[in-house]
Design an enzyme around this catalytic site. Sequence first.
Site, mmCIF file in Angstrom:
data_model
loop_
_atom_site.group_PDB
_atom_site.id
_atom_site.type_symbol
_atom_site.label_atom_id
_atom_site.label_comp_id
_atom_site.label_asym_id
_atom_site.label_seq_id
_atom_site.Cartn_x
_atom_site.Cartn_y
_atom_site.Cartn_z
ATOM 1 N N THR A 67 -1.547 5.613 2.653
ATOM 2 C CA THR A 67 -2.901 4.644 2.571
ATOM 3 C C THR A 67 -2.845 3.686 3.861
ATOM 4 O O THR A 67 -1.873 2.916 4.161
ATOM 5 C CB THR A 67 -2.956 3.761 1.328
ATOM 6 N N ARG A 77 -5.985 6.155 -6.932
ATOM 7 C CA ARG A 77 -5.667 7.559 -6.925
ATOM 8 C C ARG A 77 -5.711 8.150 -8.254
ATOM 9 O O ARG A 77 -6.158 9.287 -8.638
ATOM 10 C CB ARG A 77 -4.640 8.094 -6.215
ATOM 11 N N LEU A 91 0.726 -1.243 -0.092
ATOM 12 C CA LEU A 91 0.034 0.117 -0.162
ATOM 13 C C LEU A 91 0.824 1.344 0.053
ATOM 14 O O LEU A 91 2.144 1.103 0.687
ATOM 15 C CB LEU A 91 -0.977 -0.072 1.191
ATOM 16 N N ASP A 92 0.224 2.315 -0.554
ATOM 17 C CA ASP A 92 1.122 3.500 -0.490
ATOM 18 C C ASP A 92 1.438 4.193 0.948
ATOM 19 O O ASP A 92 0.705 3.751 1.872
ATOM 20 C CB ASP A 92 0.352 4.606 -1.303
ATOM 21 N N ARG A 93 2.417 4.719 0.985
ATOM 22 C CA ARG A 93 2.908 5.324 2.422
ATOM 23 C C ARG A 93 1.877 5.841 3.128
ATOM 24 O O ARG A 93 1.548 5.582 4.443
ATOM 25 C CB ARG A 93 3.968 6.229 2.024
#
EC number: 5.4.99.-
Length: 306
Positions: A144, A242, A140-142
Amino acid sequence: MIHTNKKGEWCELVIPAEWENYTLETLFKDFWKAPKKLVHLLRTEKNVLINGHVPDWTLPLKKNDRLSMKLFTEEEQTFSPEYLNVDIVYEDEHLIVFNKPAGMDTHPNVSGQGGTLANAAAFHMQSNGEANRPRHIHRLDRETTGAVLFAKNPLITAILDKMLEERKIKRTYLAMADGMIHQKKGTINKPIGRDRHHPTRRRVSETGQQAITHFKVMDKIKHKNLTLVQCSLDTGRTHQIRVHFSEIGHPLAGDTLYGGSDTFHRQALHAVKMEFTHPFTREEIICHAPFIDQPTIFINIDPYEI
C-alpha cells in the site's frame, strides 16, 4: 497558531491566551494527554522550564510566558539508518510525513531487516543532524502506498498516539475495487480477526476486533469493471479496507490475497490524505500524498482535490 523555536536540545514556545486556564500539570495531563511516566520524567529531570526557571507545576500559566521543553536529546537508534529514495510531504522539528512507495515495509518485522520506511526516516533525521530517533505512529501494508506519519521525540510520539486512538488524525484512502458497487456510499461494520489457516491473512470474525470502514463511490470504470472508492476508517485493523471490501464481494483490484483480480501488480490502495491539528503549534496540518506508481493505478485524479 503558536510559534515554536528549536534551541539546541530545547523546544521553546510562547504561552497563548487560551492556555491561561491550564497549569503545567493540566496542560500535559488533560490537554496533551501525555503519559504519567513520561511527564514524571520530564518533571523530575527538570526538563520543563518557564521563562528559563524550574516552575511550580500547579500555578496557572500566563500569556506570553516562555515554555521550554528539553525534547531533542540524543537517543540510541532502533533502526539502522539507510538511504532510500522516499518523498516527504510534510516535515517540521517534531514530526514527518512520508509518501511510502509500494514494496516497502513501514518498519522492520524481524531483527536486522533493512529497506523499510523506518530505516529511511532514521537516515533522513541523522543526515539533518537530529539526535532523536524516529517512531512510526501508524503503518501501511507493504504494497500500500501513501502518507505515513513519524514522530521525532518521545513526547510528540505519546501525544500523536493518543490522537490516533481518539480518531483525531483523519486518514483518507483511495481504492480500486473489482466490480460495480451500486450504492453511492456506505459503512462496513464487521469485526476482523486472524485467519487461523493463513499466517498473514485476516478475516471477518465474530470474535475479532471491531472494525468500521466508511466509503463513497467516486467513479465507475465500466470498461475495466472497476469502482473507484474513497475510504475513511474509525478503526485501524490490519488489512481492514482489503478485508472489508473482499467481504462485500468487491475485493480490491490487484489484491490476490483476498480474492482480487490481477488487474494491477499490487492491491490498488493509496493513503492519499492526512489531516490533524498540530499538538504544539495548533496549526491545521493537511497532507496530500501524490500517486507514485509507474505505470499509475489512479488515472485522471488530482490527489490535492480529495
